[in-house]
Design an enzyme around this catalytic site. Structure first.
Site, PDB file in Angstrom:
ATOM      1  CG  ASP A  96      -0.675  -0.568   8.028  1.00 25.36           C
ATOM      2  OD1 ASP A  96      -1.551   0.291   8.276  1.00 25.36           O
ATOM      3  OD2 ASP A  96       0.531  -0.312   7.957  1.00 25.36           O
TER       4      ASP A  96
ATOM      5  CE  LYS B 298       0.912   1.039   4.545  1.00 24.16           C
ATOM      6  NZ  LYS B 298       1.704   2.177   5.000  1.00 24.16           N
TER       7      LYS B 298
HETATM    8  P1  ATP Z   1       3.991  -0.613   7.962  1.00 23.34           P
HETATM    9  O1  ATP Z   1       3.947   0.139   6.673  1.00 23.34           O
HETATM   10  O2  ATP Z   1       2.754  -1.454   8.207  1.00 23.34           O
HETATM   11  O3  ATP Z   1       4.418   0.188   9.146  1.00 23.34           O
HETATM   12  P2  ATP Z   1       6.469  -1.715   7.080  1.00 23.34           P
HETATM   13  O4  ATP Z   1       6.228  -1.969   5.632  1.00 23.34           O
HETATM   14  O5  ATP Z   1       7.215  -0.475   7.433  1.00 23.34           O
HETATM   15  O6  ATP Z   1       5.097  -1.754   7.825  1.00 23.34           O
HETATM   16  P3  ATP Z   1       7.209  -4.454   7.398  1.00 23.34           P
HETATM   17  O7  ATP Z   1       7.800  -4.758   6.063  1.00 23.34           O
HETATM   18  O8  ATP Z   1       5.872  -5.003   7.675  1.00 23.34           O
HETATM   19  O9  ATP Z   1       7.235  -2.906   7.698  1.00 23.34           O
HETATM   20  O10 ATP Z   1       8.299  -4.956   8.461  1.00 23.34           O
HETATM   21  C1  ATP Z   1       8.468  -4.417   9.752  1.00 23.34           C
HETATM   22  C2  ATP Z   1       9.194  -5.472  10.602  1.00 23.34           C
HETATM   23  O11 ATP Z   1       8.317  -6.558  10.823  1.00 23.34           O
HETATM   24  C3  ATP Z   1      10.411  -6.069   9.911  1.00 23.34           C
HETATM   25  O12 ATP Z   1      11.561  -5.383  10.267  1.00 23.34           O
HETATM   26  C4  ATP Z   1      10.417  -7.524  10.357  1.00 23.34           C
HETATM   27  O13 ATP Z   1      11.311  -7.732  11.413  1.00 23.34           O
HETATM   28  C5  ATP Z   1       9.014  -7.794  10.872  1.00 23.34           C
HETATM   29  N1  ATP Z   1       8.235  -8.782  10.098  1.00 23.34           N
HETATM   30  C6  ATP Z   1       7.390  -9.683  10.611  1.00 23.34           C
HETATM   31  N2  ATP Z   1       6.793 -10.411   9.656  1.00 23.34           N
HETATM   32  C7  ATP Z   1       7.249  -9.972   8.474  1.00 23.34           C
HETATM   33  C8  ATP Z   1       6.979 -10.324   7.124  1.00 23.34           C
HETATM   34  N3  ATP Z   1       6.145 -11.313   6.808  1.00 23.34           N
HETATM   35  N4  ATP Z   1       7.606  -9.620   6.166  1.00 23.34           N
HETATM   36  C9  ATP Z   1       8.440  -8.610   6.487  1.00 23.34           C
HETATM   37  N5  ATP Z   1       8.751  -8.250   7.746  1.00 23.34           N
HETATM   38  C10 ATP Z   1       8.156  -8.904   8.754  1.00 23.34           C
END
Ligand code: ATP
Length: 306
Positions: A143, A13
């Site tokens: 999210d 997203k």
């Molecule tokens: P958001 O935009 O919802 O804040 P994000 O995109 O910044 O999320 P994610 O890619 O979801 O962040 O990853 C945040 C942390 O979650 C990572 O550093 C990792 O340690 C952990 N994590 C847990 N499950 C997953 C997964 N399936 N894929 C990626 N990271 C994951």
């Protein structure tokens, strides 16, 4: 049960708007956000495994480095929650083919959790409605429900109370990726620090955003993009300001830090502009990678049975 496994495609997203309210007594912020699902996907496969073998998780794909494979992974947490709620087997082989940047503000982990809910609903023929799946998703993170709904939606509360938004048109995005993620809690803390002593209004969707979406007006949408976390993300990662400048100089309709960053999303007019900006960003030396995508796209859905 006739199938042994399913593959679900689940989208990243961007937040077209992210309005963050004051820090609440529960330690959380009320937010109002406008999500758009874009054509950058993780594929979540789930196969039935031998009885008693438990849940295993494997990873592949461009962005799988450093992703946890234990219970910290949101995909495993989603599988356990579905199993507990509907008395399903946890003897599962889960595979994530990751293309969504990790800790990039694009809800990659949440997308995987949404994918698991849709996959298990299909594999075990639970028969949940989209609304029921979104309610389960909300227990895993703010999210996650949007990963199921996709399209364009307004998220209230912690971003998890969704209403679909009227939106026309297809939008082109150029995403500037960073080599290192940003922690969402750290960005919120920095936001609080920068706002100390200020009166913060309750978060609201802007009229200009809703009008731009209703009209399918990309120029107006570019001007309406806004993110209350952007100053905090730039404060923690000053190089993001340089990235935003490159987009502005190369004629993007608008540029915004996505969610808590550090991915920067640029809205561009068409394919050609998207190519131009991709080249400019790639040669700028200030980004780790560039990806093109368009939106809105559908939420998590089954693309293959195994
Ligand atoms: P958001 O935009 O919802 O804040 P994000 O995109 O910044 O999320 P994610 O890619 O979801 O962040 O990853 C945040 C942390 O979650 C990572 O550093 C990792 O340690 C952990 N994590 C847990 N499950 C997953 C997964 N399936 N894929 C990626 N990271 C994951």
């Amino acid at each position: 049960m006739s199938t042994r496994g399913v593959v679900v495609r689940t989208p990243a997203k961007v937040n077209l708007q992210l309005a963050v309210g004051p820090l609440g007594e529960d330690g959380f912020h009320e937010v109002t956000t406008v999500f758009q699902a874009i054509s950058l996907f993780d594929d979540v496969s789930i196969k039935l495994a031998k009885q008693g073998s438990g849940t295993s998780l494997t990873l592949s794909g461009a962005t799988s480095g450093g992703v946890p494979i234990d219970d910290e992974n949101l995909a495993i947490r989603a599988a356990k929650l579905m199993a507990e709620k509907f008395d399903l087997s946890t003897d599962l082989e889960i595979h994530l083919k990751k293309e969504i940047p990790v800790a990039g503000g694009m809800a990659g982990g949440s997308a995987d959790a949404a994918g698991v809910i849709v996959a298990m609903d299909s594999l075990f023929e639970v028969g949940l409605s989209r609304d029921e799946m979104e309610a389960i998703a909300a227990q895993l993170g703010s999210d996650v429900p949007f990963g199921i709904s996709g399209g364009v939606a307004i998220g209230r509360g912690r971003g998890d109370q969704l209403t679909p938004a009227l939106s026309r048109g297809n939008y082109h995005w150029v995403l500037a990726l960073s080599g290192q993620g940003l922690s969402t809690p750290a960005v919120y803390q920095e936001c609080d620090r920068l706002r100390e002593g200020l009166d913060i209004a309750r978060p609201q969707v802007s009229d200009s955003m809703m009008q731009a979406l209703r009209a399918g007006d990309a120029v107006a949408l570019g001007q309406a993009l806004s993110n209350d976390l952007q100053a905090a993300a730039c404060s923690l990662r000053p190089a993001l300001r340089l990235v935003l400048d490159v987009g502005r100089d190369y004629g993007a309709l608008g540029g915004i830090v996505s969610g808590s960053g550090p991915t920067v999303a640029f809205l561009v007019e068409d394919e050609e502009r998207s190519m131009d900006l991709t080249v400019a960003l790639s040669s700028s030396g200030v980004v780790a990678g560039v990806v093109r995508a368009s939106g809105p796209v559908h939420g998590a859905r089954v693309i293959e049975t195994l």
